[in-house]
Write an enzyme that holds these catalytic residues in place. Sequence first.
Site, PDB file in Angstrom:
ATOM      1  CG  ASP A 123      -0.133   0.100   2.528  1.00  0.00           C
ATOM      2  OD1 ASP A 123       0.906  -0.577   2.635  1.00  0.00           O
ATOM      3  OD2 ASP A 123      -0.551   0.833   3.439  1.00  0.00           O
ATOM      4  CD  GLU A 124      -0.834   4.653   3.205  1.00  0.00           C
ATOM      5  OE1 GLU A 124      -1.773   5.408   3.535  1.00  0.00           O
ATOM      6  OE2 GLU A 124       0.016   4.235   4.012  1.00  0.00           O
ATOM      7  CB  VAL A 125       4.136   2.462  -3.513  1.00  0.00           C
ATOM      8  CG1 VAL A 125       5.561   2.610  -4.049  1.00  0.00           C
ATOM      9  CG2 VAL A 125       3.938   1.069  -2.909  1.00  0.00           C
TER      10      VAL A 125
END
Length: 531
Positions: free
Chosen positions: A327-329
């Site tokens: 997630d959230e790269v």
Amino acid sequence: MELQLVLRALLWVSAALLASASPFGSLWPLPRSVSLSPDRLQLSPRRFQITHGPGSSAGPGCALLQDAFRRYYEYIFGYSKWQNQDESKLISEAELSSLQVIITSADSECDAYPTLASDETYQLIVSGPTAVLKANKVWGALRGLETFSQLINEDDYGTFFINKSAITDFPRFSHRGILIDTSRHFLPLKNIFANLDAMAINKFNVLHWHIVDDQSFPYQSVTFPELSAQGAYSNNHIYSPTDVRLVIEYARLRGIRVIPEFDTPGHTESWGKGHKDVLTPCYSGEHPSGSYGPVNPILNTTYDFMVKFFKEVATVFPDEYIHLGGDEVDFSCWKSNPDVTEFMKKHGFWFSYSKLESYYIEKILDMMSSVNKKSIVWQEVFDNDVQLQPDTVVEVWMSRNFQEELRKVTKEGHPAILAAPWYLDIISYGQDWKKYYNVEPLNFLGCKSQKDLVIGGEACLWGEYVDATNFMSRLWPRASAIGERLWSSKNVTDIEDAYNRLNEHRCRMLRRGIAAQPLFVGYCSHEGRDS
């Protein structure tokens, strides 16, 4: 003497009336089928026993059940006044002398680890003088022991009684998880153990251990000890191999799976403190800036490192699943790096950084298959069209239109876990447990086969503002509301009845040493100047 007997009888009646604020007493989560009789049986702590029943496939050699028998005897009788009572003066009532636990399947799974497919069904008959708890496997027996313990009441004189009852029970969802975050703030083992106790009391069965993140790397790797040596907050803020084994076994004895999460390629700043080469160097113009971004997806050495690391993780954690995050790269560092740009051109990714992320994730997923593990990923991995194996579980966490996300995930045939509406780190003033309780996980457009793919949900407690001082009170009893939603029947929605039962259940958790915060104004009967 007669007056004393009358007073005690009145106290018993009062206790029974209090317990009947809900027609189901203080049972939590509510079982599938409950029949409670007004007829009662008395229990003598000095005579009552929890034992293996005749014909059970799990006998005295089953350490898991022996441990549970001791634990639940202590839960029932350990926080009371009975030690000071004179049993010769008690009112004579029919007595319940024992609870017999019978495992009916030839393979009790006594020495196994729980899995997604574990059988947690049980039947409980309390009719006296012996109560009988039957379960196919030990996992159902653990859940039934919890229910049995919740049926027992104690009056002000330390006299214990239980209503005659018949209960048949099994969970609605097979994955009922609590996510803990031990990177933002380190959680001592005693807090993790206390949380596992609370999870068992509320019939949760998965500890999702988000063990590392940007802020710190407390997991002590045998293969790469420098990861925690450099990435943990200090040498006192690590989980040694022995610590991890203790958590896994403590959880197993309570029928709880431990699923570790090692989130990559983002959320990996702490990895680079011990292994800088695994992260992407960021650039400012034509020159390195000295800072680092996500895992470097263009180097063979990255994958050599990850193969060795996840091989170790696969041997340390026995569960069939590993959570890989995803997630959230933040793509800004990749965008700044000329070597990454050249790699993308060579592979035809051009400027689609989600394709570069997919390239990395697919390689990690292949590694999981090579070590005979299945994968769980956050929803961005699915949203970015990564090629997933059919059995890869997608965890839906973004709160905006999570119903639509569930529809898409299950339409593609993937199992799903719902977390989006149950982020317990987000707090508000008031009874926010009600909004968690009112969520219906299957309230999305889709056919039955799609809804069957929703294997459960998780209550998530991220650690930016949570450490050992507020960990338990932030979780409980707010997580209890989610526990009932994931265990009980879909039609268990009466919020007033839930309040009455949960209020009593919270007091029960306090008696058992769980620092659960109050639901609202009021008191618990065991409280007082000397409590």
